[in-house]
Design a protein around this motif. Sequence first.
Motif, mmCIF file in Angstrom:
data_model
loop_
_atom_site.group_PDB
_atom_site.id
_atom_site.type_symbol
_atom_site.label_atom_id
_atom_site.label_comp_id
_atom_site.label_asym_id
_atom_site.label_seq_id
_atom_site.Cartn_x
_atom_site.Cartn_y
_atom_site.Cartn_z
ATOM 1 N N LEU A 237 4.281 -0.912 -11.236
ATOM 2 C CA LEU A 237 4.048 -2.150 -10.498
ATOM 3 C C LEU A 237 3.590 -3.228 -11.480
ATOM 4 O O LEU A 237 3.011 -2.936 -12.519
ATOM 5 C CB LEU A 237 2.977 -1.945 -9.417
ATOM 6 C CG LEU A 237 3.205 -0.798 -8.425
ATOM 7 C CD1 LEU A 237 2.153 -0.852 -7.316
ATOM 8 C CD2 LEU A 237 4.596 -0.866 -7.822
ATOM 9 N N VAL B 110 3.862 1.668 -1.266
ATOM 10 C CA VAL B 110 4.406 1.881 -2.611
ATOM 11 C C VAL B 110 3.310 2.397 -3.548
ATOM 12 O O VAL B 110 3.546 3.289 -4.373
ATOM 13 C CB VAL B 110 5.031 0.583 -3.156
ATOM 14 C CG1 VAL B 110 5.361 0.720 -4.636
ATOM 15 C CG2 VAL B 110 6.279 0.236 -2.363
ATOM 16 N N ALA B 111 2.103 1.872 -3.393
ATOM 17 C CA ALA B 111 0.992 2.337 -4.231
ATOM 18 C C ALA B 111 0.735 3.827 -3.992
ATOM 19 O O ALA B 111 0.489 4.583 -4.934
ATOM 20 C CB ALA B 111 -0.267 1.527 -3.945
ATOM 21 N N GLN C 288 -6.293 -7.533 -1.473
ATOM 22 C CA GLN C 288 -5.968 -7.528 -0.039
ATOM 23 C C GLN C 288 -6.878 -6.578 0.732
ATOM 24 O O GLN C 288 -7.140 -6.771 1.912
ATOM 25 C CB GLN C 288 -4.489 -7.203 0.181
ATOM 26 C CG GLN C 288 -4.112 -5.780 -0.115
ATOM 27 C CD GLN C 288 -2.597 -5.555 0.028
ATOM 28 O OE1 GLN C 288 -1.808 -6.430 -0.292
ATOM 29 N NE2 GLN C 288 -2.209 -4.389 0.504
ATOM 30 N N VAL D 14 0.839 -1.207 0.000
ATOM 31 C CA VAL D 14 0.000 0.000 0.000
ATOM 32 C C VAL D 14 0.872 1.255 0.000
ATOM 33 O O VAL D 14 0.584 2.228 -0.707
ATOM 34 C CB VAL D 14 -0.961 0.006 1.214
ATOM 35 C CG1 VAL D 14 -1.765 1.293 1.259
ATOM 36 C CG2 VAL D 14 -1.883 -1.194 1.165
ATOM 37 N N PHE E 274 -1.146 1.269 -11.980
ATOM 38 C CA PHE E 274 0.168 1.624 -11.423
ATOM 39 C C PHE E 274 1.229 1.127 -12.394
ATOM 40 O O PHE E 274 1.580 -0.053 -12.400
ATOM 41 C CB PHE E 274 0.366 0.997 -10.045
ATOM 42 C CG PHE E 274 -0.623 1.472 -9.016
ATOM 43 C CD1 PHE E 274 -0.415 2.651 -8.328
ATOM 44 C CD2 PHE E 274 -1.767 0.736 -8.742
ATOM 45 C CE1 PHE E 274 -1.324 3.090 -7.371
ATOM 46 C CE2 PHE E 274 -2.684 1.169 -7.801
ATOM 47 C CZ PHE E 274 -2.465 2.353 -7.117
ATOM 48 N N THR F 20 -4.913 4.977 -5.318
ATOM 49 C CA THR F 20 -4.917 4.123 -4.134
ATOM 50 C C THR F 20 -6.173 4.365 -3.296
ATOM 51 O O THR F 20 -6.772 3.433 -2.774
ATOM 52 C CB THR F 20 -3.643 4.379 -3.301
ATOM 53 O OG1 THR F 20 -2.514 4.331 -4.168
ATOM 54 C CG2 THR F 20 -3.479 3.350 -2.208
ATOM 55 N N LEU G 292 -3.556 -5.168 -4.717
ATOM 56 C CA LEU G 292 -4.024 -4.066 -3.866
ATOM 57 C C LEU G 292 -5.518 -4.158 -3.576
ATOM 58 O O LEU G 292 -5.916 -4.151 -2.411
ATOM 59 C CB LEU G 292 -3.647 -2.731 -4.494
ATOM 60 C CG LEU G 292 -2.161 -2.367 -4.339
ATOM 61 C CD1 LEU G 292 -1.722 -1.363 -5.385
ATOM 62 C CD2 LEU G 292 -1.915 -1.820 -2.932
ATOM 63 N N GLU H 70 3.290 5.749 -5.848
ATOM 64 C CA GLU H 70 3.102 5.725 -7.299
ATOM 65 C C GLU H 70 1.900 6.554 -7.736
ATOM 66 O O GLU H 70 1.941 7.180 -8.786
ATOM 67 C CB GLU H 70 2.939 4.280 -7.773
ATOM 68 C CG GLU H 70 4.189 3.431 -7.603
ATOM 69 C CD GLU H 70 5.324 3.892 -8.518
ATOM 70 O OE1 GLU H 70 5.052 4.153 -9.693
ATOM 71 O OE2 GLU H 70 6.472 3.998 -8.043
ATOM 72 N N ASN H 71 0.808 6.504 -6.974
ATOM 73 C CA ASN H 71 -0.403 7.223 -7.382
ATOM 74 C C ASN H 71 -1.393 7.236 -6.223
ATOM 75 O O ASN H 71 -2.175 6.304 -6.038
ATOM 76 C CB ASN H 71 -1.011 6.540 -8.611
ATOM 77 C CG ASN H 71 -2.168 7.337 -9.194
ATOM 78 O OD1 ASN H 71 -2.730 8.210 -8.525
ATOM 79 N ND2 ASN H 71 -2.527 7.039 -10.420
#
Lengths: 320, 241
Positions: free
Chosen positions: B93, A194-195, B104, A192, B90, A203, B101, A198-199
């Motif tokens: 990724l 890292v997400a 989870q 989460v 993303f 997220t 993401l 990134e954006n």
Amino acid sequence: MKDASPAKIYALHIGVIALLFALNFVLPDYHQGLFARIMALAVFAMGYNLLFGYVGLLSLGHAMFFSAGLYGAGLAVYQLGWGVPEAFVAGVACGALLALVIGLLALRTSGVAFMIVTMMFAQVFYLLILYFAAWTGGDQGLVIQQPSRIIAIGGASLDLTNPTVRYMSALALFSVVLLITLVLVRSRFGRVLVAIRENEERTKMLGYDTVANKLVAVVASGAICAASGAAYALLFGYIGSSFASVQYSILPLLWVLLGGAATILGPLIGTLFMYYVTDITSGFTSAYLLIVGVALILLVLFFPKGVLGSVRQRWLGWLP
Amino acid sequence: MPLLTTKGLSRRFGGLRAVDGVDFALMPGEIRAIIGPNGAGKTTFVSLLSGRIRPSSGMIVFDGADITTMPAYKRVRLGVAYTFQITSVFANLTAYDNVALPVQRTLTDGRSKGQVRSGVMAALERTGLADRAGTPAGQLSYGHQRLLEVAMGLALRPRLLILDEPTQGLADSEIDNFVLLVREIAKHATVLLIEHNMPVVMQLADRITVFNSGKILAEGTPEQIRANAEVQDAYLGATHG
Ligand SMILES: Nc1ncnc2c1ncn2[C@@H]1O[C@H](COP(=O)(O)OP(=O)(O)O)[C@@H](O)[C@H]1O
Ligand SMILES: [Mg+2]
């Protein structure tokens, strides 16, 4: 993250710890001391990297978390006569609490505003240390004497001024923090973070409370940096306001950029590199800062993602 | 009872009324298409539903609860999922991590059970991306990025899945698979689909809502809409001669 067996990843990191352990027995005295210092400060860099590398939040105020640990532990020993373990815990707690408060306030901002806000808070912290000089020792600082730096365990005792005890204590802290960050960034929470880097908008639209996640990261980062500061005070016996100055907010950023942001071992490599370049060059020229600067520029030119970041990009895609 | 209703929902950008007093209702289980010319306010309307932007006035009710001021991330947890018109995966990724993401998230909420890995692979298989799990999303073809976007929406286990022009940029063969996929999704979720491709709309939609200048111009079954003269003038006639 590319697919890699967890076994390989853990083997690499435990291998690095084993290597550092072995170095204790082969390094000459001077380098043994330098390595202990580097390991303690690499913890600072790892704490910084958690926030900067993985969440993408650039703080210019992390000296306050380091020195919250430094003074939290140092003053507990010096002024209150606490034992070493309790003082260490107190230092970490001070850093975590401070990070919680700063996080709640600073996370209302992002980008450049976040940099400025964190820098301002750190400056306030620095000035408070000077203002309460009667208690903190101000810019003279305080020296914690050997008798206060002995841990009594039952009948036996550990003297933190002993070079080997000091080296092993720094290594123990380094290892624990290395493995904690490794587990953390490979966990769901790490994904989460890292997400968010990134954006963040995207997220949120996947159901994540990004502000809450960032707050947890700030507190974790602050606590790790405070652990480094607390260890530094207890292992090396000196606390002073220079550790709270802007310079100590910039240093972890440099170490992390050099070693590789968002890599687990990068902070160690960056800290090691900076320390040795400074150490070697200051040995034969007084213009050593110039050489350090040139070395930094060359590194950024040839390894824009830092040493490990570039290694990961070119050869070892599986590196965490 | 409708799954979702809006009352007088409006959003202004400066002087522009992008969405202008929209009363809208969506029944559970239906596939609803929204059509309308470019700039009609379709994306703005669904962005209001998902919470990505705030309304200037009006009200949104989802499953009996007023969600008008609820932050987007909480709406997602209630079951409102939104896939972006502009592909917003993303890029750095892997496809796997992109889908992990949302998977989870539902595991944490207790809305699904099992392992992250099996949930991710299931969503990737449904969208035909399983063999690309390890590829960074930014290196996927545009069509595959669109499908990845859908996989992420699916993995959220939505009760309402909002798709904003999902077939844009897809090849014809990919579009056929996509129609099958939406039918499959609609067995468990309500689908709100903004779509320009009229054959896709006519095949999928139970009902169609036509937007024009921020307002609902017409609403009805595909047959009713096809027969509606006003719609012909405003949209169908103009763009599909
Ligand atoms: N963030 C924004 N700021 C200003 N104007 C906007 C914004 N988003 C959309 N608009 C305007 O609102 C109108 C509706 O846009 P949009 O909802 O994207 O239409 P559609 O999806 O139907 O093509 C357009 O005129 C567009 O230019
Ligand atoms: Mg649109």
